[in-house]
Design an enzyme around this catalytic site. Structure first.
Site, PDB file in Angstrom:
ATOM      1  N   GLU A  58       0.867  -1.176   0.000  1.00 18.99           N
ATOM      2  CA  GLU A  58       0.000   0.000   0.000  1.00 18.99           C
ATOM      3  C   GLU A  58       0.901   1.222   0.000  1.00 18.99           C
ATOM      4  OE1 GLU A  58      -2.487   0.480   3.521  1.00 18.99           O
ATOM      5  OE2 GLU A  58      -3.741   1.911   2.438  1.00 18.99           O
ATOM      6  N   CYS A 273      -6.500   0.896   3.248  1.00 13.37           N
ATOM      7  CA  CYS A 273      -7.469   1.992   3.223  1.00 13.37           C
ATOM      8  C   CYS A 273      -7.347   2.825   1.952  1.00 13.37           C
ATOM      9  CB  CYS A 273      -7.298   2.872   4.453  1.00 13.37           C
ATOM     10  SG  CYS A 273      -7.853   2.050   5.947  1.00 13.37           S
ATOM     11  N   ASN A 400     -12.238  -3.476   1.387  1.00 13.96           N
ATOM     12  CA  ASN A 400     -11.136  -3.527   2.347  1.00 13.96           C
ATOM     13  C   ASN A 400     -11.684  -3.253   3.731  1.00 13.96           C
ATOM     14  OD1 ASN A 400      -8.283  -3.360   3.334  1.00 13.96           O
ATOM     15  ND2 ASN A 400      -8.940  -1.272   3.800  1.00 13.96           N
ATOM     16  N   GLU A 401     -11.727  -4.242   4.542  1.00 13.58           N
ATOM     17  CA  GLU A 401     -12.171  -4.158   5.948  1.00 13.58           C
ATOM     18  C   GLU A 401     -13.305  -3.144   6.130  1.00 13.58           C
ATOM     19  OE1 GLU A 401      -8.387  -3.269   8.103  1.00 13.58           O
ATOM     20  OE2 GLU A 401      -9.078  -1.204   8.234  1.00 13.58           O
TER      21      GLU A 401
HETATM   22  O1  AHR Z   1      -1.906  -1.587   6.959  1.00  9.01           O
HETATM   23  C1  AHR Z   1      -2.259  -0.315   7.338  1.00  9.01           C
HETATM   24  C2  AHR Z   1      -3.758  -0.106   7.379  1.00  9.01           C
HETATM   25  O2  AHR Z   1      -4.336  -0.932   8.323  1.00  9.01           O
HETATM   26  C3  AHR Z   1      -4.499  -0.440   6.118  1.00  9.01           C
HETATM   27  O3  AHR Z   1      -4.497   0.581   5.197  1.00  9.01           O
HETATM   28  C4  AHR Z   1      -5.884  -0.691   6.616  1.00  9.01           C
HETATM   29  O4  AHR Z   1      -6.578  -1.585   5.781  1.00  9.01           O
HETATM   30  C5  AHR Z   1      -5.681  -1.206   8.003  1.00  9.01           C
HETATM   31  O5  AHR Z   1      -6.501  -0.587   8.906  1.00  9.01           O
END
Ligand code: AHR
Length: 678
Positions: A58, A273, A400-401
């Site tokens: 990321e 995120c 994503n979560e």
């Molecule tokens: O890995 C860092 C963050 O942790 C990611 O962007 C998110 O998906 C999680 O909360």
């Protein structure tokens, strides 16, 4: 396997010259009870995921821009804004240079941009170039250049004509504009320079090559106009020629290599995120990230800086291919991050229902772009970018979560059904919230079961103890599905540090992932990269500066597991109660090589003497020599920039037999790789 000698206690010198004892020192052996660890070497075993250990990438902590992306100019497109960071403007990281009697000014304009998705450009006007009129850029915390290496400069420019009243006219001047591009030290010493002539009324790309005379870790890029007149400038870029695999618009070679060295089976991208974004306007939309870089749409990074999209979907897929990893793109489930605070906006935002058909088409188009023939609309775009062959996309993550809300559920279901119908060959990965338990986790799992989602993505960042206490988490998971992708996990030691203690907790846990590799199909530590001094999140797997790379101990654990993975799990008969819960073991076979790989994680403070028994191995099963790698030391130790490598894996060759002794040191991970005889 040879029947004769049972064990040669001390065998070969390790690479560093030290010796490793395969047999326990007598005193230590007497102190602790020896357990027998039987590996069912003769059994067919249980098939497990061949893709188990991959990586999570990321653009957090300047992982992409200023990190893995080899671009050396910061804010090359003049797109920075207070939305990226309240202190930034489109001029950020650029300085106007006026040397000697130079006079003139600069402005930001948007009237006739290079591309609508790259709306701003710089205008420079000078009445007297003096000893130097132009702009400078310090890159990302300085530009690190090496003596004798080649750096490629490129930029788009057009001339602006000044009439006698010094009013600007957008038509070509009668004379070309001479320009110099150079690299200078912070104190203004010229390291190298190249002249260019700009003669164009419309936007045109210009290039030059720079070869610095000496190495400088903190250089500046300079562009100077050498005559009176005006220029519009955009997409001012500086790249090392030496990128990973020499790709243009490529990746920083040392960072890409340390990732490649892990041999991850897959790469998840672009987040995290970052994927679902800070509000709907900030979602990561893959189509904005392909094509010529000057036509890509940069945008604020949810981690409070800027994403140039210089590493876009093409570069991600290309990197996967380069290092033999499967691509695992995560697309937003048509909802933004529940923690969105975009321009005062609140929480999860959903794409309006009337826009969902177009959004679903965007998801389907990605599959066509990745896998479709060159005759298809999107396959043709992949081919135009230089990759006619398909990328063989197998997995797609949706969401994503996310908070599992009615808005999420409705949209996720629509996307899932469309992908299922048009591309049954693609495995969709769903999402079950940000934590290993709780409301979103429970709701997400319930929903995934209802929809029969093939795989769901679990996330957890917990203390080392949690990983040890949850050593049996997946033993009872329903094998009928959904299966599991642990998309983000890390053991956070006190102070959010990357200690040997956290690395061993992860290692012990990873033996569980192998044991449950029939239900846990994929797993990736998160986050992967962090630029020292620019972190928003710790701990991370690999730290770096502009010139150095610092893998953590946890990196070595990930690498040892990924490079010693298998596709069949073999039963071992030791149980954690026999060793006071401090010894975790797993044994896998790799069908490609036939190798049997045994992993032993001793999280206890006492050495653990063992007799290892390879049940059913016949005389010719294994080569008499095996590679034994150990990672051990003080559990509080960290690999830091000040002391980068106190804990490194060390490998020796040992003699093995059907039964052989081994003492697992306190606080250690041991990997024993037994090769089949040819
Ligand atoms: O890995 C860092 C963050 O942790 C990611 O962007 C998110 O998906 C999680 O909360």
């Amino acid at each position: 396997m040879k029947k004769t000698p049972l064990i040669q206690p001390v065998i070969l010198a390790i690479a560093t010259g030290a010796l490793f004892h395969a047999a326990p020192p007598a005193a230590a052996a007497a102190a602790a009870q020896t357990h027998t660890l039987t590996v069912r070497a003769d059994a067919p075993g249980k098939p497990i995921s061949p893709d188990l250990f991959g990586i999570f990438f990321e653009d957090i902590n300047y992982s992409a821009d200023g990190g893995l992306y080899a671009e050396l100019i910061q804010n090359r497109s003049f797109q920075y804004s207070p939305l990226d960071n309240p202190e930034w403007t489109a001029f950020s990281f650029w300085d106007l240079i006026k040397r000697g009697k130079a006079s003139g000014g600069w402005a930001l304009e948007a009237a006739a941009p290079l591309h609508p998705d790259n709306p701003h450009y710089l205008v420079l006007e000078t009445t007297n170039p003096g000893d130097g009129f132009g702009v400078s850029n310090p890159g990302f915390d300085g530009i690190a250049v090496k003596a004798g290496e080649t750096y490629d400069v490129s930029f788009f420019a057009r001339q602006l004509y000044m009439d006698r009243r010094w009013a600007r006219r957008d038509r070509i001047d009668t004379k070309p504009m001479p320009v110099t591009v150079r690299l200078e030290t912070k104190d203004g010493e010229v390291l190298c320079e190249a002249p260019l002539q700009i003669e164009t009324a419309g936007w045109k790309r210009f290039t030059a090559t720079l070869v610095p005379a000496r190495t400088d870790d903190n250089a500046r890029f300079i562009l100077l106009m050498k005559a009176a007149g005006g220029l519009a400038l955009d997409e001012i870029s500086l790249f090392p020629r030496n990128t990973f695999r020499n790709h243009p618009n490529g990746l920083r070679a040392d960072l890409a290599q340390i990732i490649a060295d892990m041999h991850p089976k897959f790469i998840r991208f672009p987040g995290g995120c970052l994927a679902h974004g800070n509000g709907l306007v900030n979602m990561y939309r893959w189509k904005d990230t392909i094509g010529p870089i000057e036509q890509r749409r940069g945008q604020p990074n949810i981690w409070r800086y800027h994403q140039s999209a210089g590493i876009g979907y093409f570069e991600y897929f290309q990197f996967c291919e380069d290092i033999g990893a499967k691509p695992l793109p995560i697309l937003p489930a048509a909802v933004s991050c529940q923690n969105s605070d975009h321009q005062g906006g609140t929480g999860q935002q959903c794409i309006p229902m009337e826009d969902m058909p177009a959004y679903i088409q965007e998801v389907l188009d990605l599959i066509e772009w990745a896998n479709g023939p060159v005759t298809s609309t999107w396959g043709a775009k992949r081919a135009a970018a230089g990759h006619p062959a398909p990328f063989n996309l197998e997995y797609i993550g949706i969401g994503n979560e996310d908070a599992i809300t009615p808005g999420f559920k409705e949209r996720f279901k629509m996307i899932l059904e469309a992908v299922r119908q048009k591309h049954p060959e693609i495995t969709v990965i769903g999402t079950v919230g940000p934590s290993p338990a709780g409301r979103d986790f429970d709701e997400g799992w319930k929903f995934a079961r209802e929809l029969r989602v093939p795989i769901v993505d679990e996330h957890y960042y917990e203390p080392p103890r949690w990983f040890l206490d949850n050593f049996h988490r997946y033993d009872g998971y329903d094998r009928a599905g959904p299966h599991v992708y642990i998309g983000e996990y890390a053991a956070h030691d006190a102070g959010r540090k990357s200690t040997l203690r956290s690395a061993l907790a992860e290692a012990a846990y990873m033996t569980q992932l192998e044991r449950n590799g029939d239900v846990v199909r994929l797993a990736s530590y998160a986050p992967l990269l962090a630029k020292i001094g620019r972190t928003q999140w710790t701990p991370d797997l690999i730290y770096f500066t502009n010139t150095k790379v610092y893998p953590t101990i946890n990196y070595h654990v990930q690498k040892l597991f990924a490079t010693n993975s298998g596709d069949t799990y073999l039963e071992t008969d030791i149980n954690d109660s026999a060793t006071a819960g401090t010894l975790a073991t797993s044994a896998v076979r790799d069908s490609k090589t036939g190798d049997l790989i045994l992993k032993l994680v001793n999280t206890g403070t006492a050495a653990q003497p063992l007799t290892i028994k390879l049940a059913g191995a016949n005389a010719k099963s294994f080569a008499p020599e095996a590679a034994l790698t150990v990672l051990t030391g003080d559990p509080a130790a960290e690999n830091t920039p000040a002391n980068p490598a106190p804990i490194l894996p060390r490998t020796v060759q040992i003699q093995i037999a059907e039964t052989f002794p081994y003492e697992a040191p306190p606080n250690s991970l041991t990997v024993i790789r037994l090769r089949t005889t040819p």
